[in-house]
Design a protein around this motif. Structure first.
Motif, short mmCIF file in Angstrom:
data_model
loop_
_atom_site.label_atom_id
_atom_site.label_comp_id
_atom_site.label_asym_id
_atom_site.label_seq_id
_atom_site.Cartn_x
_atom_site.Cartn_y
_atom_site.Cartn_z
N TRP A 24 15.72 -6.29 -4.46
CA TRP A 24 16.74 -6.82 -5.35
C TRP A 24 16.45 -8.29 -5.54
O TRP A 24 16.47 -9.07 -4.58
CB TRP A 24 18.13 -6.65 -4.75
CG TRP A 24 18.68 -5.27 -4.83
CD1 TRP A 24 19.62 -4.83 -5.71
CD2 TRP A 24 18.38 -4.15 -3.99
NE1 TRP A 24 19.90 -3.51 -5.48
CE2 TRP A 24 19.16 -3.06 -4.42
CE3 TRP A 24 17.51 -3.95 -2.91
CZ2 TRP A 24 19.11 -1.82 -3.82
CZ3 TRP A 24 17.44 -2.71 -2.31
CH2 TRP A 24 18.24 -1.66 -2.77
N ASP A 28 19.89 -9.96 -10.16
CA ASP A 28 19.85 -8.54 -10.53
C ASP A 28 20.70 -7.73 -9.56
O ASP A 28 20.70 -7.99 -8.36
CB ASP A 28 18.41 -8.00 -10.45
CG ASP A 28 17.52 -8.53 -11.56
OD1 ASP A 28 18.06 -8.96 -12.59
OD2 ASP A 28 16.30 -8.49 -11.38
N ASP A 29 21.40 -6.74 -10.10
CA ASP A 29 22.18 -5.87 -9.22
C ASP A 29 21.52 -4.51 -9.03
O ASP A 29 22.03 -3.67 -8.31
CB ASP A 29 23.61 -5.71 -9.74
CG ASP A 29 23.68 -5.08 -11.12
OD1 ASP A 29 22.63 -4.97 -11.78
OD2 ASP A 29 24.79 -4.70 -11.53
N LYS A 30 20.37 -4.30 -9.67
CA LYS A 30 19.62 -3.05 -9.51
C LYS A 30 18.24 -3.38 -8.94
O LYS A 30 17.65 -4.39 -9.29
CB LYS A 30 19.47 -2.32 -10.84
CG LYS A 30 20.80 -1.84 -11.38
CD LYS A 30 20.61 -1.07 -12.65
CE LYS A 30 21.97 -0.60 -13.15
NZ LYS A 30 21.84 0.18 -14.38
N PRO A 31 17.72 -2.50 -8.08
CA PRO A 31 16.44 -2.80 -7.44
C PRO A 31 15.23 -2.43 -8.30
O PRO A 31 15.30 -1.56 -9.17
CB PRO A 31 16.47 -1.91 -6.20
CG PRO A 31 17.24 -0.71 -6.65
CD PRO A 31 18.30 -1.25 -7.58
#
Length: 69
Positions: A24, A28-31
């Motif tokens: 992450w 960003d909140d998504k990997p």
């Protein structure tokens, strides 16, 4: 799950069976996933003085990227 005090990468997860590293990045909140990463590379990332510099030198452009959904 490992959390970092890094300006570049704030969290990492590693699946040893799949050899899949999820990172992450700040903001960003998504990997992003990276395929076929050896466990010792994950361990070295966790132990690095700077996760951002380690990522740039040893992970980026070396492993296949799985973008976030």
């Amino acid at each position: 799950m490992v959390r970092f005090d890094s300006s570049a990468i704030w969290r990492a997860e590693y699946d040893a069976d799949e050899r899949l590293l999820h990172l992450w990045f700040s903001g960003d909140d998504k990997p992003y996933g990276y395929r076929d990463v050896p466990e010792d590379v994950f361990d070295a990332l966790c132990a690095a003085e700077s996760q951002g510099r380690y990522f740039a030198a040893h992970i980026r452009d070396r492993y296949e990227v799985v973008p976030p959904p």
